[in-house]
Design a protein around this motif. Structure first.
Motif, PDB file in Angstrom:
ATOM      1  N   ASP A 173       5.216  -6.994  -6.590  1.00 45.43           N
ATOM      2  CA  ASP A 173       5.069  -8.527  -6.694  1.00 45.43           C
ATOM      3  C   ASP A 173       6.313  -9.337  -7.265  1.00 45.43           C
ATOM      4  OD1 ASP A 173       2.618  -8.206  -5.826  1.00 45.43           O
ATOM      5  OD2 ASP A 173       1.835  -8.514  -7.621  1.00 45.43           O
ATOM      6  N   ALA A 174       7.136  -8.709  -8.181  1.00 44.16           N
ATOM      7  CA  ALA A 174       8.311  -9.399  -8.684  1.00 44.16           C
ATOM      8  C   ALA A 174       9.446  -9.356  -7.978  1.00 44.16           C
ATOM      9  CB  ALA A 174       8.712  -8.741 -10.137  1.00 44.16           C
TER      10      ALA A 174
ATOM     11  N   GLY B   6       3.567   5.582  -5.986  1.00 44.60           N
ATOM     12  CA  GLY B   6       3.576   5.400  -7.362  1.00 44.60           C
ATOM     13  C   GLY B   6       4.267   4.542  -7.831  1.00 44.60           C
ATOM     14  N   ALA B   7       4.664   3.264  -7.015  1.00 42.55           N
ATOM     15  CA  ALA B   7       5.310   2.012  -7.422  1.00 42.55           C
ATOM     16  C   ALA B   7       4.240   1.201  -8.318  1.00 42.55           C
ATOM     17  CB  ALA B   7       5.874   1.258  -6.233  1.00 42.55           C
ATOM     18  N   ARG B   8       4.612   0.480  -9.207  1.00 44.08           N
ATOM     19  CA  ARG B   8       3.919  -0.319 -10.110  1.00 44.08           C
ATOM     20  C   ARG B   8       3.813  -1.682  -9.218  1.00 44.08           C
ATOM     21  NH1 ARG B   8       6.341  -0.947 -15.904  1.00 44.08           N
ATOM     22  NH2 ARG B   8       5.561  -2.963 -15.761  1.00 44.08           N
ATOM     23  N   HIS B   9       2.427  -2.168  -9.097  1.00 46.90           N
ATOM     24  CA  HIS B   9       2.169  -3.401  -8.286  1.00 46.90           C
ATOM     25  C   HIS B   9       2.920  -4.649  -8.973  1.00 46.90           C
ATOM     26  CE1 HIS B   9      -0.791  -5.294 -11.143  1.00 46.90           C
ATOM     27  NE2 HIS B   9      -1.069  -4.050 -11.089  1.00 46.90           N
TER      28      HIS B   9
ATOM     29  N   VAL C  57       1.009  -1.007   0.071  1.00 48.81           N
ATOM     30  CA  VAL C  57      -0.061  -0.010   0.107  1.00 48.81           C
ATOM     31  C   VAL C  57       0.790   1.229   0.051  1.00 48.81           C
ATOM     32  CG1 VAL C  57      -1.736   1.116   1.303  1.00 48.81           C
ATOM     33  CG2 VAL C  57      -1.864  -1.026   1.313  1.00 48.81           C
ATOM     34  N   TYR C  58       1.762   1.250   0.928  1.00 49.11           N
ATOM     35  CA  TYR C  58       2.758   2.360   1.118  1.00 49.11           C
ATOM     36  C   TYR C  58       3.370   2.691  -0.207  1.00 49.11           C
ATOM     37  CZ  TYR C  58       6.788   5.140   2.495  1.00 49.11           C
ATOM     38  OH  TYR C  58       7.746   6.148   2.677  1.00 49.11           O
ATOM     39  N   LEU C  59       4.208   1.590  -0.872  1.00 46.78           N
ATOM     40  CA  LEU C  59       4.826   1.796  -2.154  1.00 46.78           C
ATOM     41  C   LEU C  59       3.905   2.197  -3.209  1.00 46.78           C
ATOM     42  CD1 LEU C  59       7.306  -1.072  -1.975  1.00 46.78           C
ATOM     43  CD2 LEU C  59       7.897   1.297  -1.587  1.00 46.78           C
ATOM     44  N   ARG C  60       2.648   1.672  -3.500  1.00 47.26           N
ATOM     45  CA  ARG C  60       1.801   2.030  -4.485  1.00 47.26           C
ATOM     46  C   ARG C  60       1.427   3.430  -4.458  1.00 47.26           C
ATOM     47  NH1 ARG C  60      -2.361  -2.758  -4.342  1.00 47.26           N
ATOM     48  NH2 ARG C  60      -0.545  -4.388  -4.209  1.00 47.26           N
TER      49      ARG C  60
END
Lengths: 318, 761
Positions: B615-616, B608-611, B602-605
């Motif tokens: 996940d990768a 603006g990070a891509r989900h 949630v924090y990274l998203r």
């Protein structure tokens, strides 16, 4: 009330304030009762409120109740905190639809003009965990000072009330300090006289406050109090059992509720004293409150099985 | 088109409920009208402490006639089918249905149901009682004679028992008038529990006790205004704010603005009148926050400061009365001043008492020893008292004292990892919760931490220790400040991690919208500290060290297996009474780590990070969140470069091809054999993979993800060439197996950095 001599005026003497309220509420149809003759923490504990709020029977009463809060003792050194003080209590059941107007009328009767003073109803939900009671209402403010508590009971002794009673509680010392324009409770004029004839609140109560503070915080025998609590609890349960309705038709009513309720009040006060002595831990505290509430609930349920509790209400007509 | 005016006048509605209630009223009424087929042009809600008002404009006078056709079965259908259709359509016999012929289907029944439109008045009268009866007040109540038991009556009113009308406070009257804009309007006299809607209302309680008859919204508003009721709450707010600013300014002061207080105060008055009062300047020695909170919370008044001053307060306060007093407000100012003075005198009392000695210090010796406290110091005494009183933190997690012991032990382990001075951390951890026993915090819980810091500084604590006493509560959410002091960071982490591990251990996890212990916020706090202050921590190790002392409450469990675990825990706890080193059950640790992963995502998203990138790089056992974030950062940069994109495409192709063959059961060699490499492109790729893997692993060993990506990017050209020049599915099984092994090597090489297959390009 305008023909009263000065020394009887609610703005000049503590007793004048009480008399003015008695006069006002007597005129509104209340039975003006005397204080209950036991130690209680608030006017609500008087059986005229706690028990009479239960059941269907209409009821109207007003009375002064000396109230004891042992841990509020300040050895007579705090100008507005007392371990013994007076509440003026009014209960109207069911509440009349103009209860707010009646209340405001009582303020005018003691000399508070609502176009000169800012009177406000500020949200304050009332709850008494020991009595298993709660209600909704307000703190009534006069120029920013809380002068009364105004509550529509919803539940008492764990029982949903029907009908709802309206309860008004005036903090008499605070109100008197306000109308007399005094900053220290002990400076209140009690009898409205001046000079040699004057008796102040301090003359009546200062020494008592000092002595009771010592008692409440230092001297009270906690072992004895513990035992008193247990005794009161047992006696309350025993009286309720002894008076319980039998199986025969002529034994449908409970025969011993008021005496049992006295023991419940006693247990509550003993608990307050123990609490003031600082011998009750946080977890114990909860369990004491629960024990008193259990007694209160049992008394409330028993009261509904009595005449005053409305067991025969409406049956006379049939 | 007609307008509708609705007013529900009651005894004083709690300020905090008014705005929402008025909004609910608008929604409920307009939804019900629309549902019944009425449309309207506009609706607006209003409220004061004593009324909720709704003004609906341009309401259509009638709902449209409605015609509905219900298709039925064939006329030849069995009797049962026809009967079912008739029941559904509400017809009594088949003769009431129309028969329609269809060239293909033959004859069948159709029921034509027409409902004539209804007058708006009748719709309104129909829907209102239900809306009022079921109004969503948070805590409604019963009152008066209607609350008498059923079958009894009082003063001519029939008792309704527990079914009597409920409202937030007694409902006194209802206005409901309907009619065209410029013509006569009419009352819609619906009735509810003996209360009949009419056209009469009342103005200000004290200024205008006379009844007011209303026709429509316009004269309603102006009559109320004359009767000293300002209907629009936002206008009241605006007026209070401007008058308060002006009055402060005229006295050489600035108003300390407070939106929450302004909202509340505007809900306490119908006719605001702003006044200024004062208290003795000597009270200004009390911290400004205590003065502000005392005056705000208890008296609902605003504080002021000298004009242009950034901090500090003046001894004047702004109060808002509900009347225009006959004496211009002298009595009101005098009375409020007295109350404020009494309150400040109390505040001063607890502020000084908090700096003095507690009674019975000798009873605090044990606690003092346990925490290394100096009983000559006030805050140390409070901590000792907190411990000695056995104040419960949570029934299953023991007392506050036990909690502080755990935080202290955990903080000691974290200090070197965070890079904080161990002695300062220990002192800060010991004092962190001490202010919970101060009278100032008892009075104003929102000052926890803040007061502790002040008292810590007053008794001469190190500035870092004092700061940590306040800042270990931070960050309190996504926008709160993250501390910078390493001591604060350490204690903040220890506090939050202790809470999370503790509540996980007793299985009190947040569910859905329920998170009573604010555990999501605590976990987010940990995430923010680790990432924003660049702290590396292996959470699984920390979880293992933060296990609470379960002795506090033996775990009672129904299953034998769990019972044994509980038993084992309490046995172990004998090893060290205050801080048993007990390993967290693995599934609890894994579950808590997954919870952290969710917070991290949630924090990274939000940043603006891509989900897919998160996940990768996020494996289920990744417990060093800072490294996860760095990996994601590096990967993001890499796959947006041209080399990265191509390598990604190549890798994906390799992975897919390999997966397809693996699925078919084609033989894949265990490793790549040099001798079996035939073509140049193969040989070059293998050499490149070997080199890149070595380089990438070395870089990852140093947590240098950028270099690792760079190393991998060198694979791009060889991979591309391999797919151009080499046919993987060679006829020779051995060659094919070796080439497939080469593909596997690509997957493994890139896999050291991220699972490329999860990236959506």
């Amino acid at each position: 009330m305008t023909d009263l001599p000065d020394h009887m005026s609610p703005t000049r003497s503590f007793q004048g304030l009480i008399l003015a309220l008695h006069h006002y509420w007597a005129d509104k149809g209340c039975a003006v009762l005397q204080p209950y003759d036991m130690e209680v923490g608030a006017g609500t504990f008087h059986p005229a409120t706690t028990l009479r709020a239960l059941g269907p029977k209409p009821w109207k009463a007003a009375y002064v109740q000396p109230s004891r809060r042992p841990s509020d003792g300040r050895y007579g050194e705090n100008p507005n905190r007392l371990q013994h003080y007076y509440q003026y209590q009014v209960i109207l059941k069911p509440n009349p639809s103009n209860l707010q107007e009646l209340y405001l009328g009582s303020l005018e009767a003691i000399g508070l003009d609502p176009l000169l003073h800012d009177v406000r109803f500020v949200e304050d939900d009332w709850e008494s965990p020991t009595l298993g009671a709660w209600g909704l209402g307000w703190e009534c403010w006069c120029d920013g000072m809380e002068v009364s508590q105004f509550t529509y009971f919803q539940q008492v002794c764990g029982i949903e009330v029907s009908p709802v009673a309206g309860e008004l509680t005036y903090g008499l010392e605070r109100l008197a300090m306000y109308v007399q324009g005094v900053d220290n409770v002990y400076d209140l004029n009690f009898n409205g006289r001046e000079g040699d004839e004057k008796i102040s609140y301090g003359d009546v109560f200062l020494q008592a406050e000092q002595e009771y503070s010592r008692h409440n915080f230092e001297f009270a025998n906690t072992d004895m109090l513990h035992q008193h609590f247990i005794d009161a609890e047992k006696e309350c349960q025993a009286l309720l059992a002894a008076g319980a309705p039998g199986n025969h038709a002529n034994q449908a009513l409970h025969k011993c509720v008021f005496p049992a309720y006295d023991q419940c009040i006693k247990a509550s006060h003993v608990f307050n004293l123990l609490d003031a002595r600082g011998v009750i831990s946080v977890t114990e505290r909860q369990s004491y409150i629960l024990r008193v509430r259990t007694l209160a609930k049992a008394c409330g349920e028993a009261f509904l099985l009595t005449d005053a509790g409305g067991a025969n209400f409406g049956k006379d007509a049939a | 088109m007609p307008d509708l005016l609705l007013e529900l006048r009651s005894e004083e509605i709690p300020a905090r409920m008014q705005r929402k209630a008025a909004g609910d009223l608008k929604k409920l009424v307009t939804d019900a009208l629309v549902e019944a087929g009425l449309t309207y042009e506009g609706a607006r809600e209003y409220w004061t402490p004593r009324r909720l008002t709704l003004d609906i404009r341009g309401l259509v006078a009638r709902s449209a006639d409605q015609r509905e056709e219900i298709k039925g079965p064939s006329t030849k259908a069995p009797e049962q089918a026809v009967a079912g259709f008739l029941r559904k359509a509400g017809l009594s016999s088949a003769s009431e249905a129309t028969v329609v012929s269809d060239p293909k289907k033959g004859d069948f029944y159709v029921a034509v149901i027409s409902r004539p439109g209804r007058a708006a008045e009748s719709i309104i009268a129909d829907v209102m009682p239900g809306i009022i009866r079921n109004f969503p007040w948070p805590k409604p109540m019963r009152w008066g004679a209607a609350s008498m038991p059923k079958g009894t009556s009082f003063g001519g009113i029939e008792g309704q028992g527990s079914e009597s009308l409920r409202w937030v406070r007694p409902l006194q009257s209802i206005v409901c008038v309907f009619g065209p804009e410029h013509d006569e309007t009419q009352v819609i006299p619906f009735e509810i529990d003996g209360l009949t809607a009419g056209n009469v209302t009342y103005g200000h309680r004290f200024h205008a006790p006379v009844a007011i008859t209303v026709r429509r919204f316009d004269d309603y508003v102006s009559s109320l205004d004359k009767a000293k009721v300002m209907l629009d709450a936002d206008r009241r707010k605006d007026m209070i704010l401007h008058d308060a600013r002006d009055l402060a300014f005229a006295n050489g002061l600035d108003l300390v603005e407070d939106e929450g207080l302004l909202e509340e105060v505007s809900g306490l008055v119908e006719w605001p009148h702003v006044l200024i009062g004062e208290f003795e300047p000597e009270y200004l020695e009390i911290p400004a926050e205590i003065i502000r909170l005392t005056i705000k919370t208890n008296q609902k008044c605003f504080v002021t400061r000298p004009q242009g001053a950034q901090e500090g307060l003046s001894n004047r306060f702004i109060l808002i009365s509900n009347i225009e007093a006959k004496d211009g407000g002298k009595e009101i100012i005098h009375g409020n001043g007295k109350v404020v003075r009494a309150r400040l005198s109390d505040a001063k009392h607890f502020w000084t008492r908090d700096q003095g000695n507690l009674p019975d210090l000798e009873t605090l010796q044990d606690a003092a020893q346990r925490f290394g406290l100096d009983l000559a110091k006030p805050l140390d005494q409070r901590m000792a008292k907190l411990d000695a009183l056995n104040v419960t933190f949570h029934a299953k997690l023991g007392s506050q004292g036990k909690r502080v012991s755990r935080i202290r032990a955990l903080a000691a382990k974290l200090a070197p990892l965070v890079g904080a001075d161990a002695a300062l951390v220990d002192r800060a951890a010991v004092l962190a919760k001490a202010d919970l026993r101060t009278e100032a915090v008892g009075e104003f819980p929102e000052l926890q931490g803040q007061m502790g810091r002040r008292y810590a500084l007053l008794q001469g604590e190190d500035a870092s220790v004092a700061a940590a006493v306040e800042e270990h509560w931070k960050p309190q959410g996504p926008t709160d400040i993250v501390p910078t002091d390493r001591v604060s960071l350490t204690v903040a982490l220890a506090d939050k991690l202790d809470t999370l591990v503790g509540f996980w251990a007793i299985d009190e996890k947040p569910t859905g919208s329920k998170d009573p212990y604010a555990l999501r916020r605590a976990a987010l706090g940990v995430v923010r500290i680790l990432l924003e202050r660049r702290v590396r921590l292996n959470l699984l190790d920390v979880f293992a060290q933060a296990m609470p002392d379960r002795q506090a409450a033996p775990v009672v469990s129904s299953s034998d297996e769990e019972g044994q675990v509980a038993q084992a825990l309490s046995d172990n706890s004998y090893i060290n009474e205050t801080f048993p080193v007990v390993s967290v059950e693995p599934q609890i640790a894994a579950d808590l780590l997954a919870f952290f992963h969710d917070r991290l995502k949630v924090y990274l998203r939000d940043l603006g990070a891509r989900h897919d990138i998160i996940d990768a790089v996020l494996t289920s056992e990744a417990d060093d969140l800072l490294m996860v974030a760095r990996r994601a950062e590096a990967l993001t940069a890499f796959i947006t470069s041209e080399d990265g994109r191509n390598l990604l495409a190549g890798t994906k192709r390799a992975v897919q091809l390999l997966a397809a063959e693996e699925k078919k059961g084609t033989v894949v060699a265990d490793g790549v054999s040099d001798e079996l490499l035939r073509l140049d492109a193969e040989k070059t790729l293998w050499a490149a993979i070997t080199a890149a893997s070595r380089e990438a692993s070395a870089a990852i060993g140093k947590e240098d993800f950028r270099s690792a990506m760079e190393a991998l990017s060198k694979l791009r050209a060889p991979v591309d060439r391999f797919f151009e020049d080499v046919l993987v599915n060679d006829e020779d099984v051995v060659i094919r197996a070796n080439r497939l092994a080469l593909l596997k090597a690509i997957r493994e090489a890139t896999g050291t950095v991220a699972d490329f297959s999860r990236i959506v390009s």
